[in-house]
Motif scaffolding. Sequence first.
Motif, mmCIF file in Angstrom:
data_model
loop_
_atom_site.group_PDB
_atom_site.id
_atom_site.type_symbol
_atom_site.label_atom_id
_atom_site.label_comp_id
_atom_site.label_asym_id
_atom_site.label_seq_id
_atom_site.Cartn_x
_atom_site.Cartn_y
_atom_site.Cartn_z
ATOM 1 N N LEU A 99 -14.357 42.145 43.344
ATOM 2 C CA LEU A 99 -15.738 41.094 43.190
ATOM 3 C C LEU A 99 -14.790 41.289 41.667
ATOM 4 N N HIS A 100 -15.371 40.646 40.762
ATOM 5 C CA HIS A 100 -14.719 39.981 39.517
ATOM 6 C C HIS A 100 -16.337 39.390 38.823
ATOM 7 N N ALA B 265 -15.564 45.334 36.479
ATOM 8 C CA ALA B 265 -16.631 44.337 35.714
ATOM 9 C C ALA B 265 -16.398 44.674 34.437
ATOM 10 N N HIS B 266 -16.821 42.807 33.972
ATOM 11 C CA HIS B 266 -16.334 42.168 32.880
ATOM 12 C C HIS B 266 -17.596 41.758 31.987
ATOM 13 N N ALA C 134 -11.893 30.608 33.855
ATOM 14 C CA ALA C 134 -13.100 32.190 33.285
ATOM 15 C C ALA C 134 -13.972 31.877 33.229
ATOM 16 N N ARG C 135 -14.662 31.974 34.566
ATOM 17 C CA ARG C 135 -15.860 32.261 35.115
ATOM 18 C C ARG C 135 -16.019 32.933 35.864
ATOM 19 N N ALA C 136 -17.501 34.472 36.549
ATOM 20 C CA ALA C 136 -17.671 34.780 37.245
ATOM 21 C C ALA C 136 -18.614 33.763 37.987
ATOM 22 N N PRO C 137 -18.964 34.442 39.735
ATOM 23 C CA PRO C 137 -17.536 35.231 39.784
ATOM 24 C C PRO C 137 -16.698 34.757 40.672
ATOM 25 N N ALA C 138 -15.638 35.424 40.871
ATOM 26 C CA ALA C 138 -14.476 35.226 42.023
ATOM 27 C C ALA C 138 -14.097 36.587 42.146
ATOM 28 N N ILE C 139 -13.355 35.830 43.592
ATOM 29 C CA ILE C 139 -13.749 37.066 44.656
ATOM 30 C C ILE C 139 -12.121 36.846 45.655
#
Length: 221
Positions: free
Chosen positions: A5-6, A31-32, A51-56
């Motif tokens: 998970l980003h 973690a970002h 370029a957004r969270a979340p990305a899984i």
Amino acid sequence: MSIRLHHVPFSRSFRVLWMLEELGLEAEIIAHSIRKGTMRAPEVRAISPAARAPAIEIDGFTMIESGAILEYLAETHPEAALGVAVGAPERAKYLQLMHFAETQAGLIEHLNMQHVFLRDPALISPTVIKLNTKRLQVTMAALEGMLGDQEFLLPTGFGAADIMMGFNLYSAPYYVALSEYPKLEAYRARLETRPAYQAARAKDGAQEFYTQDFYPIPEGA
């Protein structure tokens, strides 16, 4: 199952972090930082194009958008009963709540931009802040009406819709007084007692952008 998970602390990716805890799924948390712009790195953009969270990343495929991820996880783990099956009487209400949560989160995001992310004070618009604060208040009142006297948003009990909305209730009080919505205040307190919520908060990380407990509407707006 391999899961990465980003994640940005205090962002919509908390919803996914919480959902994974409710499902008992282990994940590697990457973690970002919004301030440092680490989501814009080319290798991350390959996973999250905006370029957004979340990305899984799940067993070799990727997903973005917290609502879509929660619906997918609920549907692929029906034994947890966190979603509502197609054809079930509450399906329409469940979907409505999932998407209403994004309407509300979008208003919080707009307020975040005005209050905490714009570095040049000349770019801040008191009028925009006032309008979006009022719109957020309207959604809070609407949500309190949807909840009514129920323990959770659906009569069948806790589920993914509560996770979607629970994140909002953690962020919205920076801009609106939660005490004005006593049913939502009690609802948030119930959500916070869940072991999975507490475990997710412990993994969430420190937020890096709120510098005060409450951001009022600027004077003269």
